[in-house]
Design an enzyme around this catalytic site. Structure first.
Site, PDB file in Angstrom:
ATOM      1  N   GLU A   1     -11.079   0.704  -1.892  1.00 16.80           N
ATOM      2  CA  GLU A   1     -10.138  -0.363  -1.562  1.00 16.80           C
ATOM      3  C   GLU A   1     -10.805  -1.595  -0.959  1.00 16.80           C
ATOM      4  O   GLU A   1     -10.889  -1.742   0.242  1.00 16.80           O
ATOM      5  CB  GLU A   1      -9.001   0.133  -0.658  1.00 16.80           C
ATOM      6  CG  GLU A   1      -9.390   0.934   0.547  1.00 16.80           C
ATOM      7  CD  GLU A   1      -8.154   1.367   1.365  1.00 16.80           C
ATOM      8  OE1 GLU A   1      -7.191   0.603   1.463  1.00 16.80           O
ATOM      9  OE2 GLU A   1      -8.180   2.486   1.901  1.00 16.80           O
TER      10      GLU A   1
ATOM     11  N   HIS B   1     -12.226   5.613   1.260  1.00 11.80           N
ATOM     12  CA  HIS B   1     -12.323   6.888   1.979  1.00 11.80           C
ATOM     13  C   HIS B   1     -12.208   8.062   1.019  1.00 11.80           C
ATOM     14  O   HIS B   1     -11.607   7.943  -0.053  1.00 11.80           O
ATOM     15  CB  HIS B   1     -11.201   6.978   3.019  1.00 11.80           C
ATOM     16  CG  HIS B   1      -9.855   6.566   2.489  1.00 11.80           C
ATOM     17  ND1 HIS B   1      -8.928   7.451   2.036  1.00 11.80           N
ATOM     18  CD2 HIS B   1      -9.297   5.333   2.293  1.00 11.80           C
ATOM     19  CE1 HIS B   1      -7.858   6.799   1.605  1.00 11.80           C
ATOM     20  NE2 HIS B   1      -8.051   5.504   1.740  1.00 11.80           N
TER      21      HIS B   1
ATOM     22  N   ASP C   1       0.863  -1.186   0.000  1.00 15.70           N
ATOM     23  CA  ASP C   1       0.000   0.000   0.000  1.00 15.70           C
ATOM     24  C   ASP C   1       0.901   1.238   0.000  1.00 15.70           C
ATOM     25  O   ASP C   1       1.722   1.410   0.903  1.00 15.70           O
ATOM     26  CB  ASP C   1      -0.897  -0.039   1.253  1.00 15.70           C
ATOM     27  CG  ASP C   1      -2.084   0.916   1.176  1.00 15.70           C
ATOM     28  OD1 ASP C   1      -2.040   1.874   0.382  1.00 15.70           O
ATOM     29  OD2 ASP C   1      -3.047   0.702   1.935  1.00 15.70           O
TER      30      ASP C   1
ATOM     31  N   GLU D   1      -6.469  -1.279  -4.579  1.00 19.48           N
ATOM     32  CA  GLU D   1      -6.899   0.097  -4.328  1.00 19.48           C
ATOM     33  C   GLU D   1      -6.472   1.060  -5.428  1.00 19.48           C
ATOM     34  O   GLU D   1      -5.370   0.963  -5.949  1.00 19.48           O
ATOM     35  CB  GLU D   1      -6.294   0.599  -3.005  1.00 19.48           C
ATOM     36  CG  GLU D   1      -6.679   2.043  -2.665  1.00 19.48           C
ATOM     37  CD  GLU D   1      -6.133   2.515  -1.318  1.00 19.48           C
ATOM     38  OE1 GLU D   1      -5.118   1.959  -0.860  1.00 19.48           O
ATOM     39  OE2 GLU D   1      -6.725   3.446  -0.754  1.00 19.48           O
TER      40      GLU D   1
ATOM     41  N   ASP E   1      -3.355   7.423  -3.492  1.00 20.03           N
ATOM     42  CA  ASP E   1      -3.280   6.261  -2.602  1.00 20.03           C
ATOM     43  C   ASP E   1      -3.608   5.025  -3.435  1.00 20.03           C
ATOM     44  O   ASP E   1      -4.656   4.988  -4.078  1.00 20.03           O
ATOM     45  CB  ASP E   1      -4.317   6.490  -1.478  1.00 20.03           C
ATOM     46  CG  ASP E   1      -4.349   5.401  -0.415  1.00 20.03           C
ATOM     47  OD1 ASP E   1      -3.568   4.440  -0.508  1.00 20.03           O
ATOM     48  OD2 ASP E   1      -5.177   5.532   0.511  1.00 20.03           O
TER      49      ASP E   1
ATOM     50  N   HIS F   1      -7.777  10.369   5.241  1.00 18.56           N
ATOM     51  CA  HIS F   1      -9.138   9.869   5.464  1.00 18.56           C
ATOM     52  C   HIS F   1     -10.007  11.050   5.861  1.00 18.56           C
ATOM     53  O   HIS F   1      -9.990  11.476   7.009  1.00 18.56           O
ATOM     54  CB  HIS F   1      -9.164   8.796   6.551  1.00 18.56           C
ATOM     55  CG  HIS F   1      -8.554   7.507   6.096  1.00 18.56           C
ATOM     56  ND1 HIS F   1      -7.243   7.398   5.703  1.00 18.56           N
ATOM     57  CD2 HIS F   1      -9.068   6.275   5.955  1.00 18.56           C
ATOM     58  CE1 HIS F   1      -7.003   6.149   5.336  1.00 18.56           C
ATOM     59  NE2 HIS F   1      -8.082   5.441   5.480  1.00 18.56           N
TER      60      HIS F   1
HETATM   61 CO    CO Z   1      -6.450   4.070   1.210  1.00 20.22          CO
END
Ligand code: CO
Length: 289
Positions: free
Chosen positions: A181, A148, A78, A274, A89, A156
């Site tokens: 995600e 998010h 990640d 994600e 992200d 977030h």
């Molecule tokens: Co994320």
């Protein structure tokens, strides 16, 4: 190119770079260090510490120094990058075992969710699509992990993007940036908190009296603002003793919080995919090149 587009491209390139370094026998922490260096070389900064979570560990993990990838592992990587606070992200799963189907499930769920994510889509519809794809693979989605909304200097922010139909009828709006995600698991579909992660973020900055603690806090504010940071990043400026002392004190004062590792409750294996999107008439996948 906007800073949102730039950070998405950097996050994507750093993820691919990292993915190619992940090989059986290689050291996980060294991979993370190289990824973060790469993000800087590409003109961004890490939006949070790059993370590698293996098997039943779903998220929020920076492996200890001696962890190497082994046969049978399912590795989740990640990676987030930011440019002037605009964050990209993204995450990917890597297979060293018998996990093809589990990885495909989270990837398909993500792609199906992206297809419907546009102006006016209700959050619960995204969750429903993710969950339906998981069910078709006969896996569970992890219900207490979600995507998010992202805002400047906030990983977030605002909206929660569910991985099942949680009844949220909030509609997506033009210009919103969201990360979707999905996590697929062979387990029960919930995570519990595990060991401390060594990942912190600032929650409530205020005055502190002690000199060392004040210096560490000042450094955190200047370097990371409200974005998550790793304990080990502080060692470019402070000694191990100073770091431990200051972090303990800042945590006790409620100024920072440490994240816990997130472990699948039934010890099931977990896969994750994600992307970060910008919602529009034609929604753009920011973390795709
Ligand atoms: Co994320």
């Amino acid at each position: 190119m906007s800073d949102w587009e730039k950070s998405g491209q950097i996050a994507s390139e750093a993820l691919d770079f990292g993915k190619n370094l992940i090989k059986e026998g290689k050291n996980a922490l060294e991979v993370l260090n190289k990824i973060e260096k790469k993000i800087n070389e590409l003109g961004g900064k890490p939006a949070f510490p790059a993370q590698i979570s293996i098997n039943e560990t779903a998220a929020h993990c920076i492996p200890e120094k001696n962890v190497v990838f082994k046969e049978g592992d399912l590795v989740k990587l990640d990676v987030g990058a930011h440019v002037n606070g605009c964050i990209g992200d993204n995450a990917v799963s890597i297979n060293f075992g018998d996990h093809d189907k589990l990885i495909k499930a989270s990837r398909d769920a993500l792609n199906s969710a992206i297809e419907i994510a546009k102006i006016g889509t209700e959050l619960r519809e995204i969750g429903n699509v993710v969950n339906e794809v998981m069910k078709s693979y006969e896996f569970n989605v992890i219900k207490n992990l979600s995507g998010h909304e992202i805002k400047e200097y906030e990983t977030h922010a605002g909206l929660t993007v569910p991985n099942y139909d949680d009844g949220d009828r909030t509609k997506l709006k033009e210009g919103q940036v969201i990360a979707i995600e999905p996590f697929a698991t062979t387990g029960v579909g919930f995570v519990k908190e595990g060991k401390p992660s060594g990942i912190y973020s600032l929650i409530n900055p205020k005055q502190v009296r002690n000199d060392t603690t004040r210096n560490v806090l000042k450094f955190i504010l200047e370097e990371y603002s409200t974005l998550p940071f790793a304990q080990r990043w502080l060692s470019k400026k402070f000694s191990e003793f100073q770091i431990k002392f200051a972090l303990r004190m800042l945590e006790k004062e409620g100024i920072i919080q440490e994240y816990k590792q997130l472990i699948e409750k039934g010890n099931g294996i977990v896969s994750q995919s994600e992307h970060t999107l910008m919602i529009g008439k034609n929604t753009k996948i920011l973390t795709k090149r």
